[in-house]
Enzyme design. Structure first.
Site, short mmCIF file in Angstrom:
data_model
loop_
_atom_site.label_atom_id
_atom_site.label_comp_id
_atom_site.label_asym_id
_atom_site.label_seq_id
_atom_site.Cartn_x
_atom_site.Cartn_y
_atom_site.Cartn_z
CG LEU A 122 37.41 12.44 19.77
CD1 LEU A 122 37.72 11.35 18.76
CD2 LEU A 122 38.69 12.88 20.47
CG ASP A 123 38.44 19.14 18.12
OD1 ASP A 123 38.70 18.34 17.22
OD2 ASP A 123 39.32 19.74 18.77
CG LEU A 124 34.31 19.90 12.48
CD1 LEU A 124 33.07 19.03 12.29
CD2 LEU A 124 34.06 21.31 11.95
CB THR A 126 39.95 15.69 17.11
OG1 THR A 126 40.43 16.96 17.52
CG2 THR A 126 40.80 14.61 17.75
NE ARG A 214 42.21 20.36 17.63
CZ ARG A 214 42.64 20.12 16.40
NH1 ARG A 214 43.52 20.94 15.85
NH2 ARG A 214 42.18 19.08 15.71
#
Length: 413
Positions: A122-124, A126, A214
């Protein structure tokens, strides 16, 4: 004879890929020593040995009976597969180390857990459900699109779009040369404004490529400003608070992933090994001891310490309420007279009667007249006229004749 994995008929160094056993990098990773990349670095530094001989290549397989050491310490057997649900907050990097020095997911985990790796990323920005496991093979299997695990997200986006345009994503879309599989997006809530609309959209997909949600929504004119993962396959975020972690039970792992995990690596039992119960601090232990002493001897219990914001209690003397001072009398409480509607007599009628329970008194210099005597030269006091003799009950000091109190009829005659 001790098995020597460095002595192989296929060459002077290493083993052939067709040999049995497990690669040393995978074995050390499953044992919780380090990741596979870090194991390769340890081998290059000469810190890993098998049966007393230092390794120079990671292309080595170990078998039953081999002794594996790192920095001279024997590495234990790999523990069974374990799986955890973690509610990742926004602002954490899904990595063990970040070159930019940002906080990571694994730095935020509570102590007492084994070495874990993430299932996907999971990105920063999210947040939401992130699966963690101690087995790299299981993590890889759960990430593959061929496994068919569905990911569900809920996103807040800014812009205007119709449901028909979102339905077109079900056939897949290509963004910047990358082909994304079918995506199902449904508008849950929309609020229009002067410059645009805030939308809540539910997104379902089964690939999970880098920043897929996204990029796909931006390709249709929406700007994602919040993204939450609600579910990953059979596991849901549910009511797990942000930053909390919970282990999946061994029986659930056996029922769901018995075809993805070797039988010797399946966990046993029914209850998870780890729970979120924090250890009792020394302060809490001391407080518990004080509570026991207070229960045994309540007379020695002291008053709680005052804290800011509390109402200060009034001081009480020891032994309860103090005795009343001599000469003070508690005022008598009188109940208000209850009268029925219409039962009030006229003032003229009430003016002719006096209280018969006590003798009448008058100021000095004035004679006391019995109640019942007509006033001189005036009107009779009652409706029965002046010829009525005064009632014996109206004379002070004269006892009243008749039956005794308590009811009953008097004698005849």
């Amino acid at each position: 004879m001790v098995h020597d994995p460095l002595r192989t008929p296929g060459g002077d160094e290493g083993q052939s890929p067709e040999g049995g056993g497990e690669r040393v990098a995978k074995a050390l990773a499953r044992a919780g020593v380090a990741s596979r990349r870090e194991v390769e670095r340890l081998i290059a530094e000469g810190r890993v040995a098998i049966n007393g001989r230092t390794l120079t290549t990671p292309a080595i397989r170990i078998e039953a009976g081999d002794i594996l050491t790192v920095d001279g310490e024997v590495v234990g057997d790999a523990e069974p597969v374990r799986l955890f649900r973690y509610h990742k907050p926004s602002g954490l990097v899904t990595s063990h180390k970040d070159p930019q020095g940002r906080p990571t997911v694994f730095q935020a985990l509570p102590p007492g857990l084994p070495r874990l790796i993430s299932v996907g990323r999971l990105d920063l920005a999210t947040e939401g459900l992130l699966l963690l496991t101690n087995d790299g093979g299981l993590a890889r299997s759960l990430e593959l699109p061929s496994t068919g695990l569905v990911r569900r997200y809920r996103t807040r986006a800014f812009g205007r779009i119709t449901q028909d345009r979102l339905d077109a994503l079900k056939s897949g879309v290509t963004v910047e040369g990358v082909r994304y599989g079918p995506i199902e997006a449904v508008i849950d809530k929309a609020r229009d404004g002067a410059s645009g609309a805030n939308l809540w959209i539910s997104v379902t997909l089964s690939e999970g490529k880098n920043r897929e949600v996204r990029k796909v929504l931006e390709s249709v004119g929406l700007k994602v400003n919040r993204l939450i993962r609600l579910a990953y396959g059979p596991f849901a975020l549910s009511t797990l608070p942000p930053g909390e972690i919970e282990e999946v039970g061994p029986r659930v792992i056996r029922e769901l992933f018995s075809d993805l995990i070797p039988p010797e690596d399946l966990p046993k039992g029914d209850k998870p090994k780890w729970s979120r119960r924090a250890p009792v601090s020394e302060k809490r232990r001391e407080g518990a001891g004080e509570a026991v002493v207070s229960a045994e001897a309540p007379e020695t219990r002291g008053r709680p310490a005052y804290k800011a914001g509390w109402a200060r209690p009034k001081p009480k003397p020891p032994g309860g309420r103090p005795p009343p001072k001599p000469g003070t009398r508690k005022p008598e409480s009188r109940k208000p007279e209850s009268r029925k509607p219409g039962s009030r007599k006229p003032d003229a009628e009430r003016a002719g009667k006096t209280d018969i329970s006590r003798p009448a008194t008058a100021p000095k210099g004035r004679p006391v007249k019995p109640s019942g005597s007509p006033p001189a030269g005036g009107r009779p006091p009652g409706p029965r006229g002046p010829n009525r003799s005064p009632s014996p009950a109206g004379r002070p000091g004269v006892p009243r004749k008749g039956p005794p109190k308590g009811g009953g009829r008097g004698p005849r005659g």
